[in-house]
Design a protein around this motif. Structure first.
Motif, mmCIF file in Angstrom:
data_model
loop_
_atom_site.group_PDB
_atom_site.id
_atom_site.type_symbol
_atom_site.label_atom_id
_atom_site.label_comp_id
_atom_site.label_asym_id
_atom_site.label_seq_id
_atom_site.Cartn_x
_atom_site.Cartn_y
_atom_site.Cartn_z
ATOM 1 N N LYS A 169 1.039 -1.818 0.076
ATOM 2 C CA LYS A 169 0.113 -0.242 -0.268
ATOM 3 C C LYS A 169 0.709 1.324 -0.224
ATOM 4 O O LYS A 169 0.611 2.047 -0.261
ATOM 5 C CB LYS A 169 -0.806 -0.036 1.143
ATOM 6 N N LEU B 123 -7.917 6.576 5.390
ATOM 7 C CA LEU B 123 -8.187 8.573 4.597
ATOM 8 C C LEU B 123 -6.236 8.409 3.758
ATOM 9 O O LEU B 123 -6.511 8.908 2.745
ATOM 10 C CB LEU B 123 -8.383 9.108 4.885
ATOM 11 N N LYS C 4 -5.191 4.896 2.038
ATOM 12 C CA LYS C 4 -6.456 4.421 1.192
ATOM 13 C C LYS C 4 -6.823 2.847 1.469
ATOM 14 O O LYS C 4 -6.487 2.261 0.391
ATOM 15 C CB LYS C 4 -6.072 4.527 -0.144
#
Length: 553
Positions: free
Chosen positions: A145, A288, A291
């Motif tokens: 990520k 947030l 993601k």
């Protein structure tokens, strides 16, 4: 059951409200949330999004990911942002793959990063190297990520080509870059952040955090088993609620049994902070920023939520991940899974002998006697160390050998290369407090060679040999004790039941403290005595390293 209703006081972090209602879950997702009455209803539990550890090295729990998850869900943790930097330094790409695949065997949301600094420096021997091409390949994986903590901040400041290529690769894929820049301030901090670095978890003063916040960097407040920065930084949560996250960084198994991010939330609320701001940092901001595919208690989200008694203590009644009940009333409902063994441990099978650990007097035989000795000063609750210079009179010297001085708490510290046969690196350390014996560990950030602290050469030898015989682990030896906790997975983790590992670690931790150590977590502190990227003085397998001048001394 794939379809169900759950009633309680529903916490809406986005509009800072609580109402009594019901959550309708179908097939792992929230179909709808219905309000039944205004405000909270007395006596009813609270339903809120699950907690997220925004920066953690799973390896530091001494547990493989599947076992970490079993313990974490009990405390309401549903996801982690996990840097597999430790195993990557030992086993390279294969180590990162091991973490990803093992994590998939349990219902828990691991979000791994691509390690940016393997090895962390050129002043230590690691087990692997990840070049920019390797990092690019990892970043292209769906499971990866973000780009993990960029510890080489001098490389960023001087626009090192390899460093900048890694940052560019993450940027082009829209994946954030984590930072690691302890003490960096002013124009250097501005330049570091301007290169695309989005977070830092290394701030240990509020002034440093404020300096980085003004340049747009998000601050991750860390409270782990060794580094504890919550007290210095917690007030920022109310001042910058959209820019703060919470993490443990490194969490030993006994500590994980006791609690996780839920404990930080309770402490923050007890300090008088706004509960919705606290929950933003613990639940919303990580999702947030990174993601993440983690639900936030909204219609259409994955059903990742927890049920707690209240919004003060955050005692967790139930934890749900993708609509599945994974923990209830202090008991994990995740079953243990089989985990393979991956390792890189190439110490000579010949036992390390006592004579290798004697510290000869500094300097060459034809030079004048050295009057001063470098000493690494460990700091309880911090990763930074102080650089002390002790007069030779603080030690007794016999046959050109400097002896440890337990009365002044000046002990031997050594590092043994676990990847190649090499000379033992030696120094002195203060604040471990041992009155007899030695402790040793193959968990030694960042390269994970064997590190040990002790009062005499014989004890050091025994402690190190126990680790070598186990192909990794932590050990303690004294006049009446000899214990080892084997960590055969990369010399960092056990694949055994997490609760059993935690109990074994508690036992060995207590044994170290019976030898005189006054540190809150002696093995965790020991593991950071070779962490060269944190100032001020550390010991690698190549020798003493000055973190301020970034050179071996």
């Amino acid at each position: 059951m794939s379809v169900y209703l759950h009633k309680g006081n529903i916490v809406n972090i986005f509009n800072s409200s609580v109402f009594y209602g019901e959550v309708h879950v179908e097939h792992g997702r929230i179909k709808s949330i219905q309000q039944l009455s205004d405000g909270a209803q007395q006596g009813e539990p609270y339903i809120l999004p699950g907690f997220i550890d925004s920066h953690v090295h799973i390896e530091s729990s001494m547990l493989v990911p599947s076992e970490f998850a079993r313990l974490a869900v009990v405390h309401g943790t549903v996801a982690t942002v996990s840097d597999p930097h430790e195993i990557a330094n030992v086993c390279g790409m294969a180590g990162v793959e091991f973490m990803i695949e093992n994590g998939k065997t349990v219902p828990f949301k691991f979000n791994f990063g691509a390690p940016s600094c393997v090895p962390a420096t050129t002043f230590e021997t690691a087990g692997a190297v990840l070049h920019a091409a390797d990092v690019k390949a990892l970043l292209q994986k769906e499971e990866i990520k973000y780009l993990s903590e960029m510890m080489n901040f001098p490389g960023v400041l001087h626009a090192d080509a390899e460093v900048m290529e890694k940052i560019k690769a993450a940027s082009e894929l829209g994946k954030p870059v984590d930072g690691h820049a302890p003490g960096l301030r002013g124009e250097d901090a501005k330049k570091y952040i301007g290169a695309g670095i989005s977070t830092d978890h290394e701030c240990f003063t509020k002034e440093e955090a404020l300096d980085k916040l003004k340049y747009g960097m998000k601050i991750i407040v860390r409270e782990g088993s060794a580094a504890k920065n919550f007290e210095a930084l917690y007030s920022l949560i109310d001042e910058y609620p959209d820019m703060l996250l919470l993490c443990s960084d490194d969490k030993h198994p006994d500590s994980l049994v006791e609690g996780h991010i839920n404990q930080l939330c309770a402490r923050a609320v007890a300090k008088g902070l706004d509960v919705f701001n606290v929950l933003k940092t613990a639940c919303v901001n990580p999702v947030l920023h990174y993601k993440l595919d983690v639900g936030l208690l909204r219609a259409g989200d994955a059903a990742d939520f927890i049920v707690v008694d209240d919004l003060q203590q955050f005692h967790v009644q139930q934890t749900y991940i993708n609509g599945k009940l994974v923990a209830e009333n202090g008991k994990s409902l995740i079953e243990s899974t089989e985990a393979g063994i991956i390792n890189n441990f190439n110490c000579d099978v010949k036992p390390v002998t006592e004579f290798e650990f004697h510290l000869n007097r500094f300097g060459k035989a034809d030079e004048e006697n050295i009057e001063q000795v470098y000493v690494v000063e460990a700091m309880d609750g911090q990763l930074i160390t102080n650089k002390l210079i002790e007069p030779i009179s603080s030690f007794t010297v016999a046959n050109d050998i400097i002896n440890a001085n337990t009365e002044k708490d000046l002990l031997y510290m050594i590092v043994v290369n676990r990847y190649n046969n090499a000379p033992v690196a030696k120094s002195f350390v203060k604040n471990f407090g041992l009155k007899q014996g030695a402790i040793a560990s193959s968990v030694a950030h960042d390269s994970h060679n064997i590190i040990a602290v002790g009062v005499d050469a014989e004890s050091l030898s025994r402690a190190v040999n126990l680790v070598i015989e186990a192909k990794g682990g932590v050990s303690v030896v004294g006049q009446q004790t000899e214990q080892v906790l084997p960590l055969p997975v990369a010399g960092l983790m056990s694949a055994d039941d997490g609760y059993k590992v935690a109990a074994a670690y508690s036992s060995i931790d207590a044994a170290a403290k019976r030898l005189g150590s006054t540190l809150a977590a002696p093995f965790m502190t020991l593991s950071f005595m070779g962490l060269l990227v944190i100032p001020h003085l550390k010991l690698s397998d190549m020798g003493l390293f000055d973190g301020d001048s970034f050179r071996l001394v």
